[in-house]
Design a protein around this motif. Sequence first.
Motif, PDB file in Angstrom:
ATOM      1  N   VAL A 164       0.817  -1.219   0.000  1.00  0.00           N
ATOM      2  CA  VAL A 164       0.000   0.000   0.000  1.00  0.00           C
ATOM      3  C   VAL A 164       0.853   1.273   0.000  1.00  0.00           C
ATOM      4  O   VAL A 164       0.669   2.140  -0.860  1.00  0.00           O
ATOM      5  CB  VAL A 164      -1.001  -0.009   1.173  1.00  0.00           C
ATOM      6  CG1 VAL A 164      -1.749   1.318   1.255  1.00  0.00           C
ATOM      7  CG2 VAL A 164      -1.995  -1.160   1.011  1.00  0.00           C
ATOM      8  N   PHE A 168       1.173   4.225  -3.058  1.00  0.00           N
ATOM      9  CA  PHE A 168       0.978   5.663  -2.840  1.00  0.00           C
ATOM     10  C   PHE A 168       2.198   6.443  -3.322  1.00  0.00           C
ATOM     11  O   PHE A 168       2.074   7.474  -3.987  1.00  0.00           O
ATOM     12  CB  PHE A 168       0.726   5.948  -1.362  1.00  0.00           C
ATOM     13  CG  PHE A 168      -0.725   6.006  -0.982  1.00  0.00           C
ATOM     14  CD1 PHE A 168      -1.428   7.191  -1.037  1.00  0.00           C
ATOM     15  CD2 PHE A 168      -1.391   4.857  -0.571  1.00  0.00           C
ATOM     16  CE1 PHE A 168      -2.766   7.256  -0.683  1.00  0.00           C
ATOM     17  CE2 PHE A 168      -2.723   4.896  -0.214  1.00  0.00           C
ATOM     18  CZ  PHE A 168      -3.418   6.095  -0.271  1.00  0.00           C
ATOM     19  N   VAL A 180      -7.619   1.802  -5.751  1.00  0.00           N
ATOM     20  CA  VAL A 180      -7.374   0.729  -4.796  1.00  0.00           C
ATOM     21  C   VAL A 180      -8.565  -0.222  -4.839  1.00  0.00           C
ATOM     22  O   VAL A 180      -9.697   0.182  -4.608  1.00  0.00           O
ATOM     23  CB  VAL A 180      -7.178   1.270  -3.369  1.00  0.00           C
ATOM     24  CG1 VAL A 180      -6.738   0.151  -2.435  1.00  0.00           C
ATOM     25  CG2 VAL A 180      -6.162   2.408  -3.353  1.00  0.00           C
ATOM     26  N   LEU A 216     -10.626  -1.993   2.602  1.00  0.00           N
ATOM     27  CA  LEU A 216     -10.019  -0.830   1.952  1.00  0.00           C
ATOM     28  C   LEU A 216      -9.760   0.286   2.954  1.00  0.00           C
ATOM     29  O   LEU A 216      -8.685   0.905   2.950  1.00  0.00           O
ATOM     30  CB  LEU A 216     -10.920  -0.336   0.824  1.00  0.00           C
ATOM     31  CG  LEU A 216     -11.004  -1.241  -0.412  1.00  0.00           C
ATOM     32  CD1 LEU A 216     -12.077  -0.747  -1.364  1.00  0.00           C
ATOM     33  CD2 LEU A 216      -9.654  -1.302  -1.124  1.00  0.00           C
ATOM     34  N   ASP A 217     -10.734   0.572   3.799  1.00  0.00           N
ATOM     35  CA  ASP A 217     -10.557   1.638   4.797  1.00  0.00           C
ATOM     36  C   ASP A 217      -9.385   1.320   5.727  1.00  0.00           C
ATOM     37  O   ASP A 217      -8.583   2.199   6.071  1.00  0.00           O
ATOM     38  CB  ASP A 217     -11.841   1.813   5.613  1.00  0.00           C
ATOM     39  CG  ASP A 217     -12.959   2.468   4.811  1.00  0.00           C
ATOM     40  OD1 ASP A 217     -12.645   3.125   3.793  1.00  0.00           O
ATOM     41  OD2 ASP A 217     -14.139   2.307   5.190  1.00  0.00           O
ATOM     42  N   ALA A 219      -6.780  -0.625   5.091  1.00  0.00           N
ATOM     43  CA  ALA A 219      -5.507  -0.639   4.371  1.00  0.00           C
ATOM     44  C   ALA A 219      -4.954   0.761   4.166  1.00  0.00           C
ATOM     45  O   ALA A 219      -3.736   0.968   4.151  1.00  0.00           O
ATOM     46  CB  ALA A 219      -5.680  -1.337   3.033  1.00  0.00           C
ATOM     47  N   LEU A 220      -5.833   1.750   4.000  1.00  0.00           N
ATOM     48  CA  LEU A 220      -5.392   3.094   3.653  1.00  0.00           C
ATOM     49  C   LEU A 220      -5.217   4.005   4.860  1.00  0.00           C
ATOM     50  O   LEU A 220      -4.899   5.194   4.694  1.00  0.00           O
ATOM     51  CB  LEU A 220      -6.387   3.731   2.689  1.00  0.00           C
ATOM     52  CG  LEU A 220      -6.131   3.480   1.196  1.00  0.00           C
ATOM     53  CD1 LEU A 220      -6.125   2.002   0.874  1.00  0.00           C
ATOM     54  CD2 LEU A 220      -7.167   4.187   0.345  1.00  0.00           C
ATOM     55  N   LEU A 223      -2.554   7.045   5.197  1.00  0.00           N
ATOM     56  CA  LEU A 223      -1.761   7.310   3.988  1.00  0.00           C
ATOM     57  C   LEU A 223      -2.340   8.432   3.134  1.00  0.00           C
ATOM     58  O   LEU A 223      -1.601   9.123   2.429  1.00  0.00           O
ATOM     59  CB  LEU A 223      -1.638   6.034   3.158  1.00  0.00           C
ATOM     60  CG  LEU A 223      -0.675   5.011   3.767  1.00  0.00           C
ATOM     61  CD1 LEU A 223      -0.811   3.666   3.091  1.00  0.00           C
ATOM     62  CD2 LEU A 223       0.764   5.514   3.660  1.00  0.00           C
ATOM     63  N   ARG A 224      -3.636   8.637   3.194  1.00  0.00           N
ATOM     64  CA  ARG A 224      -4.210   9.759   2.450  1.00  0.00           C
ATOM     65  C   ARG A 224      -3.676  11.082   2.982  1.00  0.00           C
ATOM     66  O   ARG A 224      -3.429  12.015   2.212  1.00  0.00           O
ATOM     67  CB  ARG A 224      -5.734   9.722   2.549  1.00  0.00           C
ATOM     68  CG  ARG A 224      -6.383   8.654   1.685  1.00  0.00           C
ATOM     69  CD  ARG A 224      -7.865   8.589   1.954  1.00  0.00           C
ATOM     70  NE  ARG A 224      -8.573   7.905   0.907  1.00  0.00           N
ATOM     71  CZ  ARG A 224      -9.860   7.612   0.958  1.00  0.00           C
ATOM     72  NH1 ARG A 224     -10.571   7.957   2.032  1.00  0.00           N
ATOM     73  NH2 ARG A 224     -10.452   6.982  -0.029  1.00  0.00           N
ATOM     74  N   VAL A 232      -7.359   9.391  -4.651  1.00  0.00           N
ATOM     75  CA  VAL A 232      -7.583   7.966  -4.399  1.00  0.00           C
ATOM     76  C   VAL A 232      -9.022   7.603  -4.754  1.00  0.00           C
ATOM     77  O   VAL A 232      -9.968   8.293  -4.373  1.00  0.00           O
ATOM     78  CB  VAL A 232      -7.312   7.613  -2.922  1.00  0.00           C
ATOM     79  CG1 VAL A 232      -7.547   6.126  -2.685  1.00  0.00           C
ATOM     80  CG2 VAL A 232      -5.897   8.011  -2.531  1.00  0.00           C
ATOM     81  N   LEU A 234     -11.554   4.276  -4.438  1.00  0.00           N
ATOM     82  CA  LEU A 234     -11.732   2.961  -3.833  1.00  0.00           C
ATOM     83  C   LEU A 234     -12.704   2.129  -4.670  1.00  0.00           C
ATOM     84  O   LEU A 234     -13.752   2.632  -5.087  1.00  0.00           O
ATOM     85  CB  LEU A 234     -12.260   3.092  -2.408  1.00  0.00           C
ATOM     86  CG  LEU A 234     -11.428   3.943  -1.447  1.00  0.00           C
ATOM     87  CD1 LEU A 234     -12.041   3.915  -0.054  1.00  0.00           C
ATOM     88  CD2 LEU A 234      -9.986   3.460  -1.405  1.00  0.00           C
TER      89      LEU A 234
END
Length: 306
Positions: A164, A168, A180, A216-217, A219-220, A223-224, A232, A234
């Motif tokens: 991940v 990015f 993603v 997904l939530d 994993a990220l 990082l945003r 990004v 999803l």
Amino acid sequence: MTKPVVVGVDGSPASMDAVGTASREAGIRGAELRLVHAVGGPSALLPAGGPPWNPAAAGVRELLDGTLAAAERRARDTAPRVRITRDVAVGEPLMVLEIASRTASLVVVGSRGLGAFGSLLLGSTSAHLAAHGRCPVFVVRGRPNPAGPVLLGVDDSVASGDAVPFAFQEASLRGADLTVVHVCPLGSPDGYDGPADPPFVTYDETHLRKKAEHVLDAALAGLREKYPDVTVRLRPVVGRVRHTLIGMSADAQLLVVGARGRGGFTGLLLGSASQAVLHHAHCPVTVVHHRGEDPAATGGRTEDRL
């Protein structure tokens, strides 16, 4: 200091394409490009009188110099400002690249070749380095869409944790969007991605999609905020893993997946799904090896691998 980008060189057209790609990757990273040629494969690949353990033997040095000089010209045509070094290593190509990966930021290989790296370049080299390499492995294949996004496949295993942030960073370096995707396979809430759905299986697609959104939530997380320049998107998907990745790769400039772990993308990438992605993706594939503990080695349960 940024670690170098390493590319395997054998003089084949696919190898030269890999050199061009590697030089671009080195350029956007501000890294050195290291051209690596392995001497020590089948003796038929070397001129008569040049035993594989002696690259200085008659005729071999001229062959190596010509191959590496051509590779360096290709690299300079692509990225004139990148610093380039050459390395002739004695050993089998797989081992040479594995050792080189220990001090690299990225290893680039072609999808096919005719020389020393030859038949190893499709599937087996990338799978081997995904399992044993110390850095991400970039496999050059397909026709990437330069205006497309970086495509990242994630699952709920620990291995996605390394893929991940790499994705990015790639999107940020390229000025690209990041898509993603997490696929919950049809068949059962726990996932099934066999050749066909088993008969009489029922499933709740809404439940599966919510599960994908949760993955997904997670994993990220964080990082945003670290990469505010990256847009990004999803994509929680209910379907089949390999078909989804291959299909979505048609519009991408790069596909990023993790290696090792339990099930999902990571476990599959050491089996038949690995071969499917590496053979059929429409864009280059970067396999990011998980640097933490392997669940199988620490008593964790490993899902069936295809």
